[in-house]
Design an enzyme around this catalytic site. Structure first.
Site, short mmCIF file in Angstrom:
data_model
loop_
_atom_site.label_atom_id
_atom_site.label_comp_id
_atom_site.label_asym_id
_atom_site.label_seq_id
_atom_site.Cartn_x
_atom_site.Cartn_y
_atom_site.Cartn_z
N CYS A 159 0.51 12.75 -0.93
CA CYS A 159 -0.76 12.47 -1.61
C CYS A 159 -1.84 13.42 -1.13
O CYS A 159 -2.90 13.52 -1.73
CB CYS A 159 -1.18 11.04 -1.38
N LYS A 164 6.52 -5.10 1.59
CA LYS A 164 7.38 -4.84 0.42
C LYS A 164 7.44 -3.32 0.31
O LYS A 164 6.59 -2.69 -0.32
CB LYS A 164 6.76 -5.48 -0.82
N PHE A 199 7.23 5.49 -1.75
CA PHE A 199 8.45 6.09 -1.22
C PHE A 199 8.17 7.28 -0.32
O PHE A 199 9.01 7.66 0.49
CB PHE A 199 9.36 6.54 -2.38
N GLU A 254 11.49 0.64 -3.04
CA GLU A 254 12.93 0.39 -3.22
C GLU A 254 13.75 1.68 -3.17
O GLU A 254 14.97 1.65 -3.18
CB GLU A 254 13.19 -0.38 -4.53
N ARG A 255 13.04 2.85 -3.11
CA ARG A 255 13.78 4.12 -3.06
C ARG A 255 14.30 4.41 -1.66
O ARG A 255 15.34 5.03 -1.50
CB ARG A 255 12.87 5.27 -3.46
N GLU A 270 -1.03 14.17 -12.04
CA GLU A 270 -0.42 14.39 -10.73
C GLU A 270 1.06 14.72 -10.97
O GLU A 270 1.79 13.91 -11.53
CB GLU A 270 -0.55 13.11 -9.89
N SER A 309 0.93 4.95 -6.79
CA SER A 309 0.30 5.69 -7.89
C SER A 309 -0.91 4.92 -8.43
O SER A 309 -1.01 3.69 -8.29
CB SER A 309 1.33 5.92 -9.00
P1 NAD Z 1 4.57 3.81 -7.15
O1 NAD Z 1 3.22 3.42 -7.61
O2 NAD Z 1 5.62 4.05 -8.16
O3 NAD Z 1 5.16 2.67 -6.19
C1 NAD Z 1 4.44 2.18 -5.09
C2 NAD Z 1 4.86 0.74 -4.84
O4 NAD Z 1 4.54 -0.05 -5.97
C3 NAD Z 1 6.36 0.57 -4.58
O5 NAD Z 1 6.55 -0.34 -3.55
C4 NAD Z 1 6.87 0.05 -5.92
O6 NAD Z 1 7.98 -0.81 -5.76
C5 NAD Z 1 5.69 -0.74 -6.46
N1 NAD Z 1 5.65 -0.73 -7.92
C6 NAD Z 1 6.07 0.27 -8.75
N2 NAD Z 1 5.87 -0.08 -10.03
C7 NAD Z 1 5.31 -1.30 -10.03
C8 NAD Z 1 4.86 -2.19 -11.06
N3 NAD Z 1 4.95 -1.87 -12.35
N4 NAD Z 1 4.32 -3.37 -10.70
C9 NAD Z 1 4.22 -3.69 -9.40
N5 NAD Z 1 4.63 -2.90 -8.39
C10 NAD Z 1 5.16 -1.72 -8.69
O7 NAD Z 1 4.38 5.08 -6.19
P2 NAD Z 1 5.50 5.99 -5.53
O8 NAD Z 1 6.15 6.82 -6.58
O9 NAD Z 1 6.36 5.18 -4.63
O10 NAD Z 1 4.60 6.92 -4.59
C11 NAD Z 1 3.97 8.09 -5.03
C12 NAD Z 1 2.52 7.84 -5.40
O11 NAD Z 1 1.83 7.32 -4.28
C13 NAD Z 1 1.78 9.12 -5.77
O12 NAD Z 1 0.92 8.83 -6.83
C14 NAD Z 1 0.97 9.43 -4.51
O13 NAD Z 1 -0.18 10.20 -4.73
C15 NAD Z 1 0.63 8.06 -4.05
N6 NAD Z 1 0.29 8.04 -2.64
C16 NAD Z 1 -1.01 7.85 -2.31
C17 NAD Z 1 -1.39 7.83 -0.99
C18 NAD Z 1 -2.82 7.61 -0.61
O14 NAD Z 1 -3.08 7.28 0.56
N7 NAD Z 1 -3.78 7.75 -1.51
C19 NAD Z 1 -0.43 8.01 0.02
C20 NAD Z 1 0.90 8.21 -0.36
C21 NAD Z 1 1.25 8.20 -1.70
#
Ligand code: NAD
Length: 499
Positions: free
Chosen positions: A281, A173, A149, A176-177, A384, A226
Site C-alpha cells: 500500500c 480474521k 493478504f 484467506e490467501r 490501484e 481495499s
Molecule cells: P481486500 O479488501 O480484498 O481484503 C481485505 C480483507 O477483507 C480480507 O481479510 C478479506 O477476506 C476481506 N474481504 C474481502 N472482500 C470482502 C467483502 N466483500 N466483504 C467483507 N470482507 C471482505 O484486500 P487485499 O486484496 O487482501 O489487500 C490489498 C489491498 O489492501 C490494497 O488495496 C492495498 O492498498 C490495501 N492495503 C492498505 C494498507 C493501508 O494501510 N492503507 C495496507 C496494506 C494493504
C-alpha cells in the site's frame, strides 16, 4: 493436501461450515492447502470464548501484560526464518522481504512493551475544594481485526499487539490467501504466556466479516484492505455502534524535481515501484518528473534498471528482486489494466506482458512494466493496479505536480525527490496525504509514530500503532472524587437535627 484450522480457545479447531478456500503457492500455481471459511456460528463461539477470558486478562497488571510482549519478541526472533518461509510460500514475496514483514510487526510489539507507561492515565490534585479528578484508560472488551493478504505478519501484529497490551481480547480474521503465519503468531503468543482465548484466529470470508460487523459483543474493528471493502466495513460497523478504523487502497505519487539526484531517484523508484511485485500500500505507482528534460533523464535511467530486475520464486534466494503476485486473478487484473493503458494512449516503455519463467510457467509471475505519457483520465492512473507497473505522468511545473497528487482520490503516501529544502518543506506542508517522504520513497513511519493515510485511503480518526493505538483500544473514564472530612471529627452520638 493440508487442511488449515481456526485457532479458538487455545487450540487448533477444524472448520465446521463445510466451506473452504484454496491457498496457493503463487510461485508454482499449485494449491497447497485449504483454509476453512467460518460460519457466523463459529465466529460467535470465538466471541463467547473471548468474552469469558477477557475480564481476567484486563485485571492482570499492565507490567505483566507487557512481559508477555517481551517474551513474544524473543519468540519472533527465534522463529524468524520459519515465519518468513511460511509467509513467502503463501504470499510469494522474497525471503528477505518476508522477514521484513515480520520485523515491522515485531517493532510494534516492542513498542507495546510500553503499555504500563501508555496506560497511566491523568490525575489532577485539588480540582476543587477537596476534589480530585482522574482519567483512566480501560480496555474495550472483545475487539476484532480484518487484515489483507499483502502483510500477513505485520498488519495482524499492528492490531493485536496494542489491543492485547491494553487488556482486550482480540479476534483476528486474516486474509484467506495466506492464513498460516497468523495461526503461527497466535501459537507463539500463547507460548509467550498469553492466556487462552485472548488471541484467536477465525479464518473466513465475507460471512465471517459480516458476523464480526454485526456481533453485539465486539466493541471495535480494525480493517486494512481495499477501499471499497474499507468503506463497507466502516459504514456497517459504525452503524452498529462499534469503534471502527479502516485503512484502504493507495496510488502513491513520487515527485521528481529537476534538481534531484537522478540516480538516487531512479534507484528509489525501482525499489518502491517493483519491490514485493508492487503489492504494497506504500508502493510508488506514479512517478511525476517535473519538466520534460527531467522526465527524459529519469526514463533513461529507469529503463536499464527495470530491464535488469530479477523476477523469480522465493526459493531462488538472494537472486530474486521480486516474486509472483498473489493469485491468478490478481495477475489477470494487472495485465488487463496494462492493456487498457496501451489502448488509452500511454506509451509502454518497458513491456512485461510476455514474461514467463522457465519451470514456473503456472506461477503467477508478472514482468515489470513502465509507462510514460500517462494522463489523469486513464484507468492505469485512476485505479490501484497493485502490481509491478510504474506510470509516469509528466508535469510542467512544481505546482502542477503538487496539484496532481492532491487531486487523486487516494492519499496514503507520497514522496518528493529534490535538493531544495524550501520546495520539500512547502510540499510537506501543503500536500493532503498522510505520509510524506523527502528523498525517501516509502515513508512508512516507525512503530512509535503512527501510520495512516488521508482521503479515500483511511476511514476513522485514529491511525495505526504509536500513541493512537493506545487510544483506539481503550476507553477513557474520568472520575471526580470528593471525600467528606467529617470522619476525622469523631463519632456523632446525638440524633442529627436541622440547624
Ligand atoms: P481486500 O479488501 O480484498 O481484503 C481485505 C480483507 O477483507 C480480507 O481479510 C478479506 O477476506 C476481506 N474481504 C474481502 N472482500 C470482502 C467483502 N466483500 N466483504 C467483507 N470482507 C471482505 O484486500 P487485499 O486484496 O487482501 O489487500 C490489498 C489491498 O489492501 C490494497 O488495496 C492495498 O492498498 C490495501 N492495503 C492498505 C494498507 C493501508 O494501510 N492503507 C495496507 C496494506 C494493504
Amino acid at each position: 493436501m493440508q487442511e488449515l484450522t481456526h485457532y479458538i480457545g487455545g487450540a487448533h479447531v477444524k472448520g465446521t461450515s463445510g466451506r473452504f478456500a484454496d491457498v496457493f503457492n503463487p510461485a508454482t500455481g499449485e494449491v497447497q492447502a485449504r483454509v476453512p471459511l467460518a460460519s457466523a456460528a463459529e465466529l460467535a463461539h470465538a466471541v463467547e470464548v473471548a468474552a469469558a477470558a477477557q475480564p481476567a486478562w484486563a485485571a492482570v497488571n499492565p507490567q505483566r501484560r507487557a512481559r508477555v510482549m517481551m517474551k513474544f519478541v524473543d519468540l519472533l526472533n527465534r522463529d524468524m526464518d520459519k515465519l518468513a518461509e511460511a509467509l513467502s510460500r503463501e504470499h510469494g514475496k522474497t525471503l528477505p522481504d518476508a522477514a521484513g514483514d515480520v520485523q515491522r510487526g515485531l517493532e510494534v510489539v516492542e513498542y507495546c512493551i510500553a503499555a504500563p507507561q501508555m496506560l497511566k492515565g491523568e490525575f489532577t490534585d485539588s480540582a476543587g475544594p477537596g476534589i480530585d479528578m482522574y482519567s483512566m484508560r480501560q480496555a474495550l472488551g472483545v475487539t476484532a481485526g480484518i487484515t489483507p493478504f499483502n502483510f500477513p505478519a505485520m498488519i495482524p501484529m499492528w492490531m493485536f499487539a496494542p489491543a492485547i497490551a491494553c487488556g482486550n481480547a482480540f479476534i483476528l480474521k486474516p486474509s484467506e490467501r495466506d492464513p498460516s503465519v497468523p495461526l503461527m503468531l497466535a501459537e507463539l503468543m500463547e507460548e509467550a504466556g498469553l492466556p487462552k482465548g485472548i488471541l484467536q484466529v477465525v479464518n473466513g470470508d465475507k460471512e465471517a466479516v459480516d458476523a464480526i460487523l454485526d456481533h453485539p459483543v465486539i466493541q471495535s474493528i480494525g480493517f486494512v484492505g481495499s477501499t471499497p471493502i474499507a468503506e463497507y466495513i466502516y459504514g456497517r460497523g459504525c452503524s452498529n455502534g462499534k469503534r471502527v478504523q479502516c485503512f484502504g487502497g493507495a496510488k502513491n505519487h513520487m515527485i521528481v524535481m529537476p534538481d534531484a539526484d537522478m540516480d538516487q531517484a531512479a534507484d528509489a523508484l525501482v525499489g518502491a515501484g517493483y519491490g514485493a511485485a508492487g503489492e504494497r500500500c506504500m508502493a510508488i505507482s506514479v512517478a511525476v518528473p517535473v519538466g520534460d528534460e527531467t522526465a527524459d533523464r529519469l526514463i533513461e535511467k529507469l529503463v536499464p534498471r527495470i530491464e535488469k530486475l530479477k523476477v523469480g520464486p522465493y526459493t531462488a534466494g538472494k537472486d530474486v528482486d521480486y516474486g509472483p503476485v498473489v493469485t491468478a486473478a490478481a495477475k489477470e487484473n494487472i495485465l488487463r489494466l496494462v492493456n487498457s493503458g496501451v489502448e488509452q494512449g500511454a506509451k509502454l516503455v518497458v513491456d512485461g506482458r510476455d514474461f514467463s519463467l522457465q519451470g514456473y510457467e503456472d506461477g503467477f509471475f508478472v514482468g515489470p512494466h513502465l509507462f510514460d505519457n500517462v494522463t489523469p483520465d486513464m484507468d492505469i492512473y485512476k485505479k490501484e493496479i497493485f502490481g509491478p507497473v510504474l506510470s509516469t505522468v509528466r508535469a510542467q511545473s512544481y505546482e502542477e505536480a503538487l496539484d496532481l497528487a492532491m487531486s487523486h482520490e487516494y492519499g496514503n503516501g507520497t514522496a518528493i525527490f529534490t535538493r531544495d529544502g524550501d520546495t520539500a518543506r512547502d510540499f510537506a506542508n501543503r500536500i493532503n496525504i498522510g505520509m510524506v517522504g523527502i528523498n525517501v520513497p516509502i515513508p512508512v513511519p516507525l512503530a512509535y509514530h503512527t501510520f495512516g493515510g488521508w482521503k479515500k485511503s483511511a476511514f476513522g480518526d485514529l491511525n495505526q500503532h504509536g500513541p493512537d493505538a493506545f487510544k483506539f483500544y481503550t476507553r477513557t473514564k474520568t472520575v471526580t472524587a470528593r471525600w467528606p472530612s467529617g470522619i476525622k471529627e469523631g463519632g456523632e452520638f446525638s440524633i442529627p437535627v436541622m440547624e
